[in-house]
Design a protein around this motif. Structure first.
Motif, PDB file in Angstrom:
ATOM      1  N   GLN A  28       7.730   5.743 -10.799  1.00  0.00           N
ATOM      2  CA  GLN A  28       6.330   5.368 -10.640  1.00  0.00           C
ATOM      3  C   GLN A  28       6.126   3.892 -10.996  1.00  0.00           C
ATOM      4  N   LEU A  29       6.716   3.489 -12.110  1.00  0.00           N
ATOM      5  CA  LEU A  29       6.592   2.096 -12.539  1.00  0.00           C
ATOM      6  C   LEU A  29       7.256   1.150 -11.549  1.00  0.00           C
ATOM      7  N   LEU A  30       8.403   1.562 -11.007  1.00  0.00           N
ATOM      8  CA  LEU A  30       9.079   0.724 -10.010  1.00  0.00           C
ATOM      9  C   LEU A  30       8.210   0.562  -8.765  1.00  0.00           C
ATOM     10  N   ASP A  31       7.659   1.669  -8.265  1.00  0.00           N
ATOM     11  CA  ASP A  31       6.807   1.598  -7.078  1.00  0.00           C
ATOM     12  C   ASP A  31       5.558   0.767  -7.344  1.00  0.00           C
ATOM     13  N   LEU A  32       4.985   0.929  -8.541  1.00  0.00           N
ATOM     14  CA  LEU A  32       3.810   0.137  -8.898  1.00  0.00           C
ATOM     15  C   LEU A  32       4.163  -1.348  -8.958  1.00  0.00           C
ATOM     16  N   GLY A  33       5.323  -1.646  -9.559  1.00  0.00           N
ATOM     17  CA  GLY A  33       5.765  -3.039  -9.620  1.00  0.00           C
ATOM     18  C   GLY A  33       6.005  -3.616  -8.236  1.00  0.00           C
ATOM     19  N   MET A  34       6.574  -2.818  -7.344  1.00  0.00           N
ATOM     20  CA  MET A  34       6.812  -3.287  -5.977  1.00  0.00           C
ATOM     21  C   MET A  34       5.486  -3.568  -5.267  1.00  0.00           C
ATOM     22  N   ALA A  35       4.477  -2.704  -5.496  1.00  0.00           N
ATOM     23  CA  ALA A  35       3.170  -2.932  -4.879  1.00  0.00           C
ATOM     24  C   ALA A  35       2.571  -4.250  -5.353  1.00  0.00           C
ATOM     25  N   VAL A  36       2.704  -4.527  -6.655  1.00  0.00           N
ATOM     26  CA  VAL A  36       2.178  -5.781  -7.204  1.00  0.00           C
ATOM     27  C   VAL A  36       2.906  -6.979  -6.600  1.00  0.00           C
TER      28      VAL A  36
ATOM     29  N   ALA B 140      16.268   8.372 -14.069  1.00  0.00           N
ATOM     30  CA  ALA B 140      16.375   9.832 -14.000  1.00  0.00           C
ATOM     31  C   ALA B 140      15.016  10.489 -14.260  1.00  0.00           C
ATOM     32  N   ARG B 141      14.066   9.686 -14.748  1.00  0.00           N
ATOM     33  CA  ARG B 141      12.728  10.199 -15.030  1.00  0.00           C
ATOM     34  C   ARG B 141      11.756   9.758 -13.941  1.00  0.00           C
ATOM     35  N   PRO B 142      10.894  10.641 -13.490  1.00  0.00           N
ATOM     36  CA  PRO B 142       9.898  10.292 -12.457  1.00  0.00           C
ATOM     37  C   PRO B 142       9.006   9.118 -12.864  1.00  0.00           C
ATOM     38  N   ARG B 143       8.702   8.996 -14.165  1.00  0.00           N
ATOM     39  CA  ARG B 143       7.832   7.910 -14.620  1.00  0.00           C
ATOM     40  C   ARG B 143       8.431   6.548 -14.313  1.00  0.00           C
ATOM     41  N   ALA B 144       9.751   6.426 -14.422  1.00  0.00           N
ATOM     42  CA  ALA B 144      10.411   5.152 -14.116  1.00  0.00           C
ATOM     43  C   ALA B 144      10.229   4.790 -12.655  1.00  0.00           C
TER      44      ALA B 144
ATOM     45  N   MET C  61      11.875  10.758  -6.524  1.00  0.00           N
ATOM     46  CA  MET C  61      12.978  11.545  -7.078  1.00  0.00           C
ATOM     47  C   MET C  61      13.334  12.735  -6.207  1.00  0.00           C
ATOM     48  N   GLY C  62      12.384  13.156  -5.369  1.00  0.00           N
ATOM     49  CA  GLY C  62      12.632  14.332  -4.549  1.00  0.00           C
ATOM     50  C   GLY C  62      12.654  13.989  -3.098  1.00  0.00           C
ATOM     51  N   ALA C  63      11.561  14.339  -2.415  1.00  0.00           N
ATOM     52  CA  ALA C  63      11.500  14.110  -0.972  1.00  0.00           C
ATOM     53  C   ALA C  63      11.551  12.644  -0.625  1.00  0.00           C
ATOM     54  N   GLY C  64      11.174  11.774  -1.598  1.00  0.00           N
ATOM     55  CA  GLY C  64      11.161  10.343  -1.324  1.00  0.00           C
ATOM     56  C   GLY C  64      12.522   9.797  -0.983  1.00  0.00           C
TER      57      GLY C  64
ATOM     58  N   ALA D 229       0.833  -1.206   0.000  1.00  0.00           N
ATOM     59  CA  ALA D 229       0.000   0.000   0.000  1.00  0.00           C
ATOM     60  C   ALA D 229       0.868   1.256   0.000  1.00  0.00           C
ATOM     61  N   ARG D 230       1.968   1.197   0.740  1.00  0.00           N
ATOM     62  CA  ARG D 230       2.894   2.337   0.794  1.00  0.00           C
ATOM     63  C   ARG D 230       3.517   2.590  -0.575  1.00  0.00           C
ATOM     64  N   SER D 231       3.890   1.527  -1.283  1.00  0.00           N
ATOM     65  CA  SER D 231       4.483   1.668  -2.611  1.00  0.00           C
ATOM     66  C   SER D 231       3.461   2.202  -3.606  1.00  0.00           C
ATOM     67  N   LEU D 232       2.226   1.719  -3.496  1.00  0.00           N
ATOM     68  CA  LEU D 232       1.176   2.191  -4.400  1.00  0.00           C
ATOM     69  C   LEU D 232       0.910   3.682  -4.181  1.00  0.00           C
ATOM     70  N   ARG D 233       0.923   4.118  -2.939  1.00  0.00           N
ATOM     71  CA  ARG D 233       0.730   5.537  -2.645  1.00  0.00           C
ATOM     72  C   ARG D 233       1.854   6.374  -3.251  1.00  0.00           C
ATOM     73  N   SER D 234       3.078   5.859  -3.180  1.00  0.00           N
ATOM     74  CA  SER D 234       4.211   6.569  -3.757  1.00  0.00           C
ATOM     75  C   SER D 234       4.075   6.661  -5.275  1.00  0.00           C
ATOM     76  N   ALA D 235       3.615   5.564  -5.903  1.00  0.00           N
ATOM     77  CA  ALA D 235       3.421   5.572  -7.353  1.00  0.00           C
ATOM     78  C   ALA D 235       2.316   6.547  -7.745  1.00  0.00           C
ATOM     79  N   TRP D 236       1.259   6.614  -6.945  1.00  0.00           N
ATOM     80  CA  TRP D 236       0.126   7.497  -7.226  1.00  0.00           C
ATOM     81  C   TRP D 236       0.552   8.962  -7.149  1.00  0.00           C
ATOM     82  N   ARG D 237       1.415   9.288  -6.202  1.00  0.00           N
ATOM     83  CA  ARG D 237       1.870  10.669  -6.057  1.00  0.00           C
ATOM     84  C   ARG D 237       2.750  11.095  -7.221  1.00  0.00           C
ATOM     85  N   GLY D 238       3.419  10.134  -7.839  1.00  0.00           N
ATOM     86  CA  GLY D 238       4.157  10.409  -9.058  1.00  0.00           C
ATOM     87  C   GLY D 238       5.462  11.142  -8.863  1.00  0.00           C
ATOM     88  N   GLY D 239       6.570  10.409  -8.992  1.00  0.00           N
ATOM     89  CA  GLY D 239       7.881  11.032  -8.916  1.00  0.00           C
ATOM     90  C   GLY D 239       8.320  11.418  -7.524  1.00  0.00           C
ATOM     91  N   ALA D 240       7.589  10.984  -6.500  1.00  0.00           N
ATOM     92  CA  ALA D 240       7.962  11.364  -5.137  1.00  0.00           C
ATOM     93  C   ALA D 240       9.336  10.828  -4.775  1.00  0.00           C
TER      94      ALA D 240
END
Length: 215
Positions: A177-185, A171-175, A97-100, A84-95
């Motif tokens: 997002q995909l990593l966090d989504l994959g981790m959630a799965v 280096a891209r936020p989208r990557a 890369m910064g504060a994350g 759930a934590r990973s999915l939330r990070s993916a939903w926020r998008g690019g988190a």
């Protein structure tokens, strides 16, 4: 040497598959955050469990009915939370890369890594039970265990520090997002398997449950 090589090959192949622990090490490596302590915790924990298995401590789960299914369910709860934590990070998008990058302190990274390692019943089944049982087939089981322990150190440090080679991709936020989504799965898939396996094992462990739920 044959036993050591066999232990290394089997140990390496068993931890090669993508799992919750590996995904966490990969993410920490990509973020370059607390990589050394995370890799050390994973490798040293494996060393302790493999040594216990080679020493013959694998009979514990057989001696205590219900221990293994209880570990499964407890581990599933943690995996579901982290998913759930990973999915939330993916939903926020690019988190990430910064504060994350500062989301996990050293203490948080260590505690999370310990949870992924010691709350995962598959770790006990693979290291304590399986490797422990196979080591008994060799004339020098200690060398087999040494090979397996070495494979853990090699694998986790390669994964943690080798992840930096993928830095341009992430280096891209989208990557991220995909990593966090994959981790959630991955987390939720493992949690589901643990829950289903835990219920089956729990029913089989106690005759009363078996009479109630098995027709």
């Amino acid at each position: 040497m044959q036993a050591a090589v066999a232990g290394f090959a089997l140990g390496f192949s068993m931890i090669l598959a993508i799992g919750a622990q590996n995904a966490f090490v990969l993410r920490q490596g990509l973020m370059r955050a607390h990589v050394l302590p995370v890799c050390l915790i994973c490798a040293v924990s494996d060393a302790v469990l493999i040594t216990a298995g080679v020493a013959g401590f694998g009979v514990l789960t057989e001696a205590v009915p219900g221990l293994e299914p209880a570990m499964r369910l407890f581990g599933a709860a943690f995996l579901a939370w982290y998913g759930a934590r990973s999915l939330r990070s993916a939903w926020r998008g690019g988190a990430a890369m910064g504060a994350g990058k500062a989301a996990l302190s050293l203490r948080g990274a260590v505690l999370t890594c310990l949870a992924f390692t010691w709350l995962n019943p598959h770790v006990y089944l693979d290291t304590v039970m399986l490797l422990g049982a196979i080591s008994s087939q060799y004339a020098q089981p200690a060398l087999f265990g040494l090979g397996a322990v070495t494979s853990s150190f090699v694998f986790f440090f390669l994964l943690g520090y080798g992840a930096r080679a993928l830095a341009p991709v992430f280096a891209r936020p989208r990557a991220w997002q995909l990593l966090d989504l994959g981790m959630a799965v991955v987390m939720w898939t493992l949690a589901t398997k643990l829950i289903l396996g835990g219920m089956d094992s729990l029913i089989a462990s106690f005759p009363l449950f078996e009479r109630l739920f098995v027709v």
